[in-house]
Design an enzyme around this catalytic site. Structure first.
Site, short mmCIF file in Angstrom:
data_model
loop_
_atom_site.label_atom_id
_atom_site.label_comp_id
_atom_site.label_asym_id
_atom_site.label_seq_id
_atom_site.Cartn_x
_atom_site.Cartn_y
_atom_site.Cartn_z
N SER A 1 -6.06 -1.94 -3.12
CA SER A 1 -7.29 -2.36 -3.81
C SER A 1 -7.44 -3.86 -3.99
O SER A 1 -8.51 -4.32 -4.38
CB SER A 1 -7.40 -1.66 -5.17
OG SER A 1 -7.82 -0.33 -4.97
N LYS B 1 -10.52 -5.55 -2.62
CA LYS B 1 -11.79 -5.73 -3.31
C LYS B 1 -12.00 -7.16 -3.78
O LYS B 1 -13.11 -7.54 -4.13
CB LYS B 1 -11.90 -4.74 -4.46
CG LYS B 1 -12.00 -3.30 -3.96
CD LYS B 1 -12.11 -2.33 -5.12
CE LYS B 1 -12.01 -0.91 -4.62
NZ LYS B 1 -10.66 -0.37 -4.73
N SER C 1 -12.03 -0.67 -10.31
CA SER C 1 -11.59 -0.65 -8.91
C SER C 1 -12.38 0.37 -8.09
O SER C 1 -11.83 1.14 -7.32
CB SER C 1 -10.09 -0.37 -8.83
OG SER C 1 -9.62 -0.62 -7.52
#
Length: 175
Positions: free
Chosen positions: A18, A21, A73
């Site tokens: 993640s 991102k 997230s």
């Protein structure tokens, strides 16, 4: 300052999950007005993993999508953003979601090169595992520094609670 004080295996390529991102958010913030509305594409939100809670026919701003990527997230936020920005870059609002996301991923790789990343490759906007999706500690630090120079990101990183009111009316809070 950007000066490396200590590095251990800083050039070892690993999956980035993640932390992807961070780059998705950076491109979002560079793509124009944060209050630009984005209609949610049903194909863009049918992804696995964490979510900011988007549903079909929601209309959200880029600002809400940034918070949705950074706070809970949200993979749905990452794909919605990628789809929207890809369509803007292609100047084609009817571009299929998969094609728009593929174009956005190309932009992610171009931006990584611009930032001086040496050993990174993006394959998707959310970080879900893919063999061709990797980075190094050195590269992700460069991306994070560039992203933290943008005020809305710096603000969101200091929050423990986030709230967004979608243009379609839904009021969402993340902890």
């Amino acid at each position: 300052t950007g000066r490396i004080l200590y590095g251990k295996n800083q050039d070892q390529t690993l999956p980035m999950a993640s932390t992807t991102k961070i780059m998705t958010t950076l491109l979002c913030l560079e793509s124009g007005d944060l209050d630009t509305p984005f209609p949610v594409d049903n194909n863009a939100i049918q992804v696995e993993g964490s979510s900011m809670g988007l549903v079909k026919d929601d209309i959200v701003t880029k600002r809400a999508l940034c918070y949705g990527m950074l706070l809970p997230s949200g993979n749905d936020a990452a794909y919605t953003m990628a789809c929207g920005v890809g369509r803007i870059v292609a100047n084609d609002p009817t571009l299929p979601a998969a094609d728009a996301v593929a174009l956005f991923v190309e932009l992610m790789n171009e931006k990584a090169r611009e930032l001086g990343c040496r050993d990174s490759h993006f394959a998707n906007p959310d970080g879900f595992h893919h063999d061709d999706h990797y980075t190094t500690a050195y590269d992700i630090a460069r991306i994070a520094v560039a992203c933290m120079e943008i005020e809305p990101v710096a603000k969101s990183c200091s929050k423990t609670v986030g709230r967004a009111v979608f243009l379609s009316g839904e009021d969402v809070t993340w902890y």
